[in-house]
Design an enzyme around this catalytic site. Structure first.
Site, PDB file in Angstrom:
ATOM      1  N   ASP A 170       0.828  -1.214   0.000  1.00 27.20           N
ATOM      2  CA  ASP A 170       0.000   0.000   0.000  1.00 27.20           C
ATOM      3  C   ASP A 170       0.857   1.258   0.000  1.00 27.20           C
ATOM      4  O   ASP A 170       0.357   2.353   0.202  1.00 27.20           O
ATOM      5  CB  ASP A 170      -0.927   0.011   1.220  1.00 27.20           C
ATOM      6  CG  ASP A 170      -0.158   0.030   2.525  1.00 27.20           C
ATOM      7  OD1 ASP A 170       1.042  -0.293   2.513  1.00 27.20           O
ATOM      8  OD2 ASP A 170      -0.760   0.390   3.549  1.00 27.20           O
ATOM      9  N   LYS A 225       5.480   5.373  15.388  1.00 29.45           N
ATOM     10  CA  LYS A 225       4.576   6.520  15.541  1.00 29.45           C
ATOM     11  C   LYS A 225       4.838   7.355  16.814  1.00 29.45           C
ATOM     12  O   LYS A 225       3.979   7.485  17.684  1.00 29.45           O
ATOM     13  CB  LYS A 225       3.113   6.053  15.515  1.00 29.45           C
ATOM     14  CG  LYS A 225       2.743   5.313  14.225  1.00 29.45           C
ATOM     15  CD  LYS A 225       1.253   5.074  14.104  1.00 29.45           C
ATOM     16  CE  LYS A 225       0.875   4.420  12.796  1.00 29.45           C
ATOM     17  NZ  LYS A 225       1.233   3.016  12.660  1.00 29.45           N
ATOM     18  N   ASP A 244       2.454   7.016   1.417  1.00 29.90           N
ATOM     19  CA  ASP A 244       1.651   5.964   2.033  1.00 29.90           C
ATOM     20  C   ASP A 244       0.197   6.296   1.722  1.00 29.90           C
ATOM     21  O   ASP A 244      -0.329   7.282   2.224  1.00 29.90           O
ATOM     22  CB  ASP A 244       1.926   5.977   3.541  1.00 29.90           C
ATOM     23  CG  ASP A 244       0.953   5.118   4.325  1.00 29.90           C
ATOM     24  OD1 ASP A 244       0.053   4.521   3.719  1.00 29.90           O
ATOM     25  OD2 ASP A 244       1.096   5.052   5.557  1.00 29.90           O
TER      26      ASP A 244
HETATM   27  P1  GTP Z   1      -5.192   0.001   8.181  1.00 33.05           P
HETATM   28  O1  GTP Z   1      -6.193  -0.987   8.676  1.00 33.05           O
HETATM   29  O2  GTP Z   1      -5.816   1.216   7.568  1.00 33.05           O
HETATM   30  O3  GTP Z   1      -4.128   0.337   9.200  1.00 33.05           O
HETATM   31  O4  GTP Z   1      -4.393  -0.667   6.945  1.00 33.05           O
HETATM   32  P2  GTP Z   1      -3.647  -2.085   6.855  1.00 33.05           P
HETATM   33  O5  GTP Z   1      -4.457  -3.131   7.512  1.00 33.05           O
HETATM   34  O6  GTP Z   1      -3.358  -2.324   5.422  1.00 33.05           O
HETATM   35  O7  GTP Z   1      -2.334  -1.961   7.730  1.00 33.05           O
HETATM   36  P3  GTP Z   1      -0.912  -1.322   7.425  1.00 33.05           P
HETATM   37  O8  GTP Z   1      -1.058  -0.061   6.650  1.00 33.05           O
HETATM   38  O9  GTP Z   1      -0.188  -1.239   8.702  1.00 33.05           O
HETATM   39  O10 GTP Z   1      -0.223  -2.426   6.540  1.00 33.05           O
HETATM   40  C1  GTP Z   1       0.965  -2.244   5.826  1.00 33.05           C
HETATM   41  C2  GTP Z   1       1.011  -3.272   4.713  1.00 33.05           C
HETATM   42  O11 GTP Z   1       1.020  -4.581   5.258  1.00 33.05           O
HETATM   43  C3  GTP Z   1      -0.200  -3.215   3.791  1.00 33.05           C
HETATM   44  O12 GTP Z   1       0.245  -3.426   2.471  1.00 33.05           O
HETATM   45  C4  GTP Z   1      -1.093  -4.317   4.292  1.00 33.05           C
HETATM   46  O13 GTP Z   1      -1.874  -4.897   3.250  1.00 33.05           O
HETATM   47  C5  GTP Z   1      -0.090  -5.327   4.830  1.00 33.05           C
HETATM   48  N1  GTP Z   1      -0.607  -6.055   5.993  1.00 33.05           N
HETATM   49  C6  GTP Z   1      -1.014  -5.545   7.190  1.00 33.05           C
HETATM   50  N2  GTP Z   1      -1.409  -6.528   8.011  1.00 33.05           N
HETATM   51  C7  GTP Z   1      -1.265  -7.694   7.318  1.00 33.05           C
HETATM   52  C8  GTP Z   1      -1.514  -9.067   7.633  1.00 33.05           C
HETATM   53  O14 GTP Z   1      -1.972  -9.426   8.717  1.00 33.05           O
HETATM   54  N3  GTP Z   1      -1.233  -9.976   6.653  1.00 33.05           N
HETATM   55  C9  GTP Z   1      -0.748  -9.619   5.439  1.00 33.05           C
HETATM   56  N4  GTP Z   1      -0.513 -10.561   4.547  1.00 33.05           N
HETATM   57  N5  GTP Z   1      -0.501  -8.337   5.101  1.00 33.05           N
HETATM   58  C10 GTP Z   1      -0.750  -7.382   6.042  1.00 33.05           C
END
Ligand code: GTP
Length: 343
Positions: free
Chosen positions: A106, A157, A217
């Site tokens: 993302d 953070k 981001d």
């Molecule tokens: P928010 O719920 O808005 O915080 O977004 P998010 O769930 O995507 O979390 P975050 O931005 O912290 O994640 C960073 C990257 O890691 C993103 O590309 C997510 O898709 C991925 N990611 C986060 N949690 C997981 C997980 O449990 N499994 C996998 N496979 N990818 C994850």
């Protein structure tokens, strides 16, 4: 070398866009972001990918398949439940080699991998974290480094005052298999909150390497909009994105614009869209593929997602419009663009 793309998060901050769509498939100029990312990484020499999926896993697998359409090979690591940013890497380990790249799916970036890999090799690192500099680090994982680039502290953070630097985790890592073997298996683990701090505390060779290039981001609606503004303003160009038909105007194949409609650059008209009589589109408008704007609609500073029909005399400004939602955005201010770095 393989790249592992972390694409299983819930994307809660990007709701309602992510209610029916995983965040990595959010359309960026009519193409799922993951496809742009894979194109970019392919240009950097990566042709084998593992995608770690959970939320809307089927949608991602259906869209990208085995990668043939993009000229790469894709395997999937499916998590039975979300395992977090480090748990996902641990879960995918058997599909990866001894050294690999990990990328948050993302993060919008066009990071060059060769200097990052060279840095990793030269420092004999166990993990190299790509770092980018931002104005306000309080939303990110912030790094304090020694003179040689070794990471001394990783603070997730921190408040603006407590941030040890403005260098933040860019969501791109080079990792050795030995680092991942130290992540506990079978439970949720956060790389930012647990794995990096534990590795650093144990004296492991965790290094930070500043990366150059556009970085954003896209985790919130405002930043998603900011990305589109930056693309329309040509502050960044994605590989595979067509050149403008004329300055500031992109018109996709089959798009039809009524002679009595007005386009105000910069504006993107997706493939097969229809702009009716009396409409004014732009500046900073992205009209998705197959969208129909019936007569006298005015669209400024907005994204209309593919296949939406807008009828009646209406004005859309500072908003993202989807098939069953309209998300109003706060006006873009300098404070909301802090995740953007343009060296
Ligand atoms: P928010 O719920 O808005 O915080 O977004 P998010 O769930 O995507 O979390 P975050 O931005 O912290 O994640 C960073 C990257 O890691 C993103 O590309 C997510 O898709 C991925 N990611 C986060 N949690 C997981 C997980 O449990 N499994 C996998 N496979 N990818 C994850």
């Amino acid at each position: 070398m393989k790249a592992l793309l972390l694409a299983g998060g819930l994307g809660t901050r990007l709701r309602p866009l992510t209610l029916h769509l995983p965040k990595p498939l959010a359309p960026v100029m009519d193409r799922p972001w993951l496809e742009h990312l894979i194109e970019h990484l392919k240009l950097q020499g990566i042709d084998e990918f593992v995608i770690a999926v959970h939320h809307h896993a089927d949608r991602i697998e259906q869209k990208l398949g085995d990668g043939d359409r993009l000229g790469v090979r894709i395997a999937y690591s499916r998590e039975p439940r979300p395992l977090g940013t480090a748990g996902a890497i641990r879960h995918a380990l058997d599909l990866l080699g001894d050294r690999f790249i990990v990328v948050n799916a993302d993060i919008i970036h066009l990071v060059r991998l060769v200097p990052l890999l060279e840095f990793h090799r030269n420092h004999r690192a166990l993990v190299t974290i790509g770092l980018t500099e931002v104005e306000d680090p309080s939303h990110f994982g912030v790094v304090e480094r020694a003179w040689d680039g070794r990471v001394l502290r990783f603070v997730e953070k921190p408040s603006r005052e407590r941030a040890p630097s403005r260098l933040v985790n860019a969501g791109v890592y080079v990792m050795e298999r030995a680092a991942v073997e130290r992540i506990p298996a079978g439970r949720e683990v956060s790389i930012e909150r647990e794995t990096f701090p534990a590795l650093i505390a144990s004296g492991a060779a965790v290094f930070g390497c500043p990366v150059q290039g556009y970085w954003l981001d896209m985790g919130t609606l405002e930043r998603y909009m900011q990305l589109h503004r930056d693309l329309l303003d040509e502050r960044v160009h994605l590989p595979g994105m067509p050149r403008a038909s004329r300055p500031g105007v992109w018109i996709g194949p089959g798009a039809r614009v009524h002679p009595a409609a007005r386009l105000v650059p910069p504006v993107w008209l997706g493939e097969g869209c229809r702009i009716g009589a009396g409409c004014t589109v732009g500046p900073h408008a992205v009209i998705g593929a197959e969208v129909e704007l019936l007569s006298h609609t005015r669209v400024t500073d907005a994204i209309i997602l593919p296949r939406v029909q807008v009828s009646g005399i209406t004005t859309i400004g500072n908003a993202i419009v989807g098939p069953d939602f309209t998300a109003a955005l706060r006006p873009i201010t300098a404070a909301q663009t802090e995740g953007v770095l343009q060296p």
